[in-house]
Design a protein around this motif. Structure first.
Motif, mmCIF file in Angstrom:
data_model
loop_
_atom_site.group_PDB
_atom_site.id
_atom_site.type_symbol
_atom_site.label_atom_id
_atom_site.label_comp_id
_atom_site.label_asym_id
_atom_site.label_seq_id
_atom_site.Cartn_x
_atom_site.Cartn_y
_atom_site.Cartn_z
ATOM 1 N N TYR A 134 154.139 -27.493 -2.150
ATOM 2 C CA TYR A 134 153.002 -26.540 -2.070
ATOM 3 C C TYR A 134 153.233 -25.570 -0.800
ATOM 4 N N SER A 175 146.014 -24.873 2.341
ATOM 5 C CA SER A 175 147.133 -24.085 1.980
ATOM 6 C C SER A 175 147.084 -22.549 2.706
ATOM 7 N N ASN A 225 148.857 -37.396 -2.252
ATOM 8 C CA ASN A 225 149.995 -36.889 -3.108
ATOM 9 C C ASN A 225 150.994 -38.076 -3.280
ATOM 10 N N TYR A 269 145.884 -25.952 -5.505
ATOM 11 C CA TYR A 269 147.210 -25.050 -5.944
ATOM 12 C C TYR A 269 147.242 -25.536 -7.343
ATOM 13 N N VAL A 271 149.241 -27.395 -9.469
ATOM 14 C CA VAL A 271 149.963 -28.873 -9.306
ATOM 15 C C VAL A 271 151.209 -28.631 -10.443
#
Length: 598
Positions: A176, A204, A218, A593, A595
């Motif tokens: 990311y 982010s 994640n 974001y 993915v």
């Protein structure tokens, strides 16, 4: 050059409309349509069905848009796309079609927006397995196959590979962009609040790397996805997962010879040799000296038709894209527009059940609530089932929570039950360029939502209050919708993402399965049987629908915007990350974001 003509023709159409030249426009339009007209393709008797996978597999129906029409009019090759439901039905039907002797898989999947996710490809893989049950051979020919390609082609009876090819599967990763350093460098202020330790949607914008909770979540999801992928390869090729993983660690990428030695592919051959192999299945096409074949694109045109039923329909409603407030644009889920589709379905006496297909990272909390309200009202009248695609997280879970039953795939990414507040300001950036803002106001926080100054500590406390209230509401709705204790939901929430496998274990979904399973369950529950007639909503967009719907706006704006349209399009692509942030309260249930797992 084709890109120039495409932009030129789009601009020309807008100018024509702006000038009020409707008659001329119609002449241009019908000229384009006439140029594109082709004879209806025929399915060849005794042919091999060729599935060129060089396309995006999307959830929603595929329509003919303006760009597609212009591409074809100027002889270009438009981006191909298949709708998941139509693709599955065509592959299954071909297995029972006496005109089809076998199936050949070629090409390489493309990813556009939220299309071609592994959860969708799992259903494609299962449809090919259903084709195999007919006893007809399935072959695949790969050149530079990606992990997506190998995941699907591994089900083939025989996999051929170009001798100079490379398997471009190096393992799965989740990467990311982190813009914290960029924001500081250019003086763009970002203030965030959140509810949930794992809710990383704002990271982010303020950090320069993953937080520890985000990395933990994640890694856990990626481990489940990778295990499911290795299991699929092992099922098709017999390669032990640990052996395949060891080879990737040793070699990085597998060349054709490596792939053959490992057992990932069966034989190395060139295209002419492949043709000879296929001729033994379908015979020789005298006109082309190739093998007798029918493309899947042509087969879809003949075999897939609108369904009719006197008993009623299961309405399959697609929520694909970021959830935004209002109507939304192409590739987005508008809170108002999707709620309207659900409302129309529940008010339609022909609709006996609803399946909501969710492929979304979430977005506006307000828009998610607007959609969820209609889901709850629909549930009072008809069975309501949710089918989760590759991504059904945060706001995507919000709109799913009250369904009678929730299906997900093992490689669905879901959960992310948390809330954030995100606010940008350009005070420092403006000051660097000599721009200052001055304000008069009637109340202390009258300019609270402006982007020309940072919010005070007190104002951020007020934002946190809003975030906490929405989060508490989110938890309560999940608890009520899923029949769970609130304390239990709080433990599995915190903004953490889960794989479909783990989501099943903790009670966020009811069963592992795909869109077909959800439709069959809805049909049975509505008394229509496990193979009910389906009505897909929203209907596929096409050029004329979009044109006449927006004609007044185009007329007003075209003359001003035609020259700038290419820049506008570029801006829209570049700003996708922030496009979903349009909630009027600045509060979001969204993943950080888009993915992408490769």
């Amino acid at each position: 050059m084709k890109g120039f003509f495409k932009t030129f023709l789009a601009s020309l159409l807008a100018i024509v409309f702006a000038a009020g030249g409707l008659a001329l426009f119609i002449v241009v339009l019908f000229g384009m349509l006439a140029a594109m007209s082709q004879p209806v393709p025929q399915v060849r008797d005794g042919s091999v069905l060729v599935f060129d996978m060089s396309a995006t597999v999307q959830d929603r129906p595929v329509g003919m848009t303006r760009d597609a029409i212009i591409d074809e009019a100027i002889g270009g090759k438009r981006q191909r796309a298949f709708s998941l439901l139509s693709l599955k039905r065509a592959l299954i039907a071909a297995g029972e079609d006496d005109r089809i002797e076998g199936l050949l898989l070629t090409g390489s999947f493309s990813v556009d927006g939220y299309g071609s996710g592994f959860a969708a490809l799992k259903e494609v893989r299962e449809a090919i397995e259903a084709f195999k049950e007919s006893g007809k051979p399935v072959a695949a020919y790969v050149v530079y196959p990606s992990a997506r390609d190998m995941y699907v082609t591994s089900v083939a009876d025989t996999i051929y590979m170009n001798p100079e090819g490379v398997v471009s599967d190096t393992g799965m990763s989740m990467s990311y962009p982190y813009l914290g350093g960029f924001m500081k460098k250019y003086g763009i202020g970002v203030q965030v609040t959140r509810a949930g330790d794992y809710k990383a949607a704002a990271e982010s914008f303020v950090l320069e790397g993953m937080s520890d909770p985000s990395r933990e979540a994640n890694a856990a999801v990626l481990e489940d996805f990778w295990a499911e992928y290795l299991e699929a390869l092992a099922e098709g090729s017999g390669i032990a997962p640990e052996r395949y993983e060891a080879k990737l660690n040793e070699l990085g990428m597998l060349v054709a010879k490596d792939a053959q030695e490992l057992g990932l592919v069966d034989e190395l051959l060139y295209t002419d040799e492949l043709i000879a192999k296929m001729q033994s299945v379908s015979g020789v096409d005298e006109a082309t000296q190739s093998f007798a074949q029918t493309s899947l694109d042509d087969y879809l045109l003949e075999s897939v038709r609108p369904e009719y039923s006197s008993q009623g329909f299961v309405a399959v409603i697609y929520a694909e894209g970021s959830i935004v407030n209002g109507e939304g644009e192409d590739g987005q889920v508008g809170g108002s527009s999707l709620a309207r589709e659900i409302r129309k379905a529940r008010q339609n006496d022909k609709v006996k059940a609803i399946v909501l297909r969710v492929n979304s990272p979430g977005g506006s909390a307000l828009a998610s609530e607007v959609i969820q309200r209609e889901m709850r009202l629909a549930k009072e009248k008809v069975p309501v089932v949710v089918s989760m695609g590759s991504l059904a997280a945060s706001g995507g879970y919000w709109i799913s929570a009250y369904a009678d039953k929730i299906y997900a795939q093992p490689n669905t990414l879901t959960g992310s039950i948390g809330v954030i507040g995100v606010f940008f300001n350009y005070e420092e950036l403006a000051a660097k360029h000599g721009v200052n803002f001055d304000t008069v106001k009637t109340t202390e926080h009258a300019d609270f939502m402006g982007m020309f100054r940072a919010k005070t500590d007190r104002e951020m406390e007020l934002v946190q209050r809003q975030v906490d209230l929405v989060y508490d509401s989110f938890l309560a709705k999940v608890a009520e919708g899923r029949g769970l204790e609130l304390a239990e939901v709080a433990k599995i929430a915190e903004g953490r993402i889960w794989s479909g496998v783990d989501a099943l274990d903790i009670g966020l979904v009811d069963e592992l399965g795909g869109l077909g399973d959800a439709i069959a369950f809805a049909g049975e529950k509505a008394g229509l049987g496990e193979a009910p007639a389906v009505m897909e909503l929203p209907r596929a967009k096409n050029f004329l629908d979009e044109l006449f719907k927006n004609v007044s706006q185009q007329t007003a704006d075209a003359s001003a915007n035609v020259a700038l349209q290419p820049l506008v399009d570029l801006y829209r692509e570049a700003s996708e990350m922030t496009a979903r942030f349009n909630d009027p309260k600045g509060v979001y249930a969204v993943l950080p974001y888009t993915v992408s797992i490769d």
